[in-house]
Scaffold this motif. Sequence first.
Motif, PDB file in Angstrom:
ATOM      1  N   VAL A 145       0.834  -1.208   0.000  1.00  0.00           N
ATOM      2  CA  VAL A 145       0.000   0.000   0.000  1.00  0.00           C
ATOM      3  C   VAL A 145       0.870   1.261   0.000  1.00  0.00           C
ATOM      4  O   VAL A 145       0.596   2.207  -0.752  1.00  0.00           O
ATOM      5  CB  VAL A 145      -0.999  -0.009   1.182  1.00  0.00           C
ATOM      6  N   MET A 146       1.907   1.278   0.804  1.00  0.00           N
ATOM      7  CA  MET A 146       2.760   2.475   0.862  1.00  0.00           C
ATOM      8  C   MET A 146       3.480   2.741  -0.462  1.00  0.00           C
ATOM      9  O   MET A 146       3.671   3.883  -0.843  1.00  0.00           O
ATOM     10  CB  MET A 146       3.775   2.366   2.002  1.00  0.00           C
ATOM     11  N   THR A 147       3.875   1.676  -1.158  1.00  0.00           N
ATOM     12  CA  THR A 147       4.573   1.851  -2.432  1.00  0.00           C
ATOM     13  C   THR A 147       3.614   1.895  -3.614  1.00  0.00           C
ATOM     14  O   THR A 147       4.013   2.293  -4.707  1.00  0.00           O
ATOM     15  CB  THR A 147       5.586   0.707  -2.673  1.00  0.00           C
ATOM     16  N   GLN A 148       2.352   1.453  -3.373  1.00  0.00           N
ATOM     17  CA  GLN A 148       1.364   1.329  -4.449  1.00  0.00           C
ATOM     18  C   GLN A 148       1.920   0.481  -5.593  1.00  0.00           C
ATOM     19  O   GLN A 148       1.728   0.767  -6.776  1.00  0.00           O
ATOM     20  CB  GLN A 148       0.904   2.712  -4.946  1.00  0.00           C
ATOM     21  N   PHE A 149       2.622  -0.592  -5.198  1.00  0.00           N
ATOM     22  CA  PHE A 149       3.258  -1.478  -6.160  1.00  0.00           C
ATOM     23  C   PHE A 149       3.082  -2.911  -5.670  1.00  0.00           C
ATOM     24  O   PHE A 149       3.565  -3.257  -4.586  1.00  0.00           O
ATOM     25  CB  PHE A 149       4.752  -1.131  -6.269  1.00  0.00           C
ATOM     26  N   GLY A 150       2.385  -3.726  -6.440  1.00  0.00           N
ATOM     27  CA  GLY A 150       2.130  -5.091  -6.018  1.00  0.00           C
ATOM     28  C   GLY A 150       2.731  -6.114  -6.954  1.00  0.00           C
ATOM     29  O   GLY A 150       2.170  -6.376  -8.012  1.00  0.00           O
ATOM     30  N   SER A 151       3.877  -6.654  -6.573  1.00  0.00           N
ATOM     31  CA  SER A 151       4.470  -7.710  -7.389  1.00  0.00           C
ATOM     32  C   SER A 151       5.125  -8.760  -6.491  1.00  0.00           C
ATOM     33  O   SER A 151       5.645  -8.452  -5.427  1.00  0.00           O
ATOM     34  CB  SER A 151       5.500  -7.148  -8.372  1.00  0.00           C
TER      35      SER A 151
END
Length: 83
Positions: free
Chosen positions: A17-23
């Motif tokens: 959520v903090m990075t707004q990056f899901g991998s």
Amino acid sequence: MNDDDLDSLIEATELVVMTQFGSTPMLQRKLDLTYAEAGQMMDLLESHGVVGQEQESRTRDVRIPVSRLATTLDRLRREGGAA
């Protein structure tokens, strides 16, 4: 889900959520997980509505804005990580 698993889920949720990056590879690197563990964590995040479905060769959409992180973490703690 035991306390260690819940702590890992909380940590992964915060990171995504903090990075707004899901991998999966990002979770693998940042949380020192095997690729299989990171994949399972990504599936858990999906089951909790944190990320969208897997898409071919793309990162997953993050469905929780930073402004809702605290609320989301509270909900995960209350539910004990159960989807």
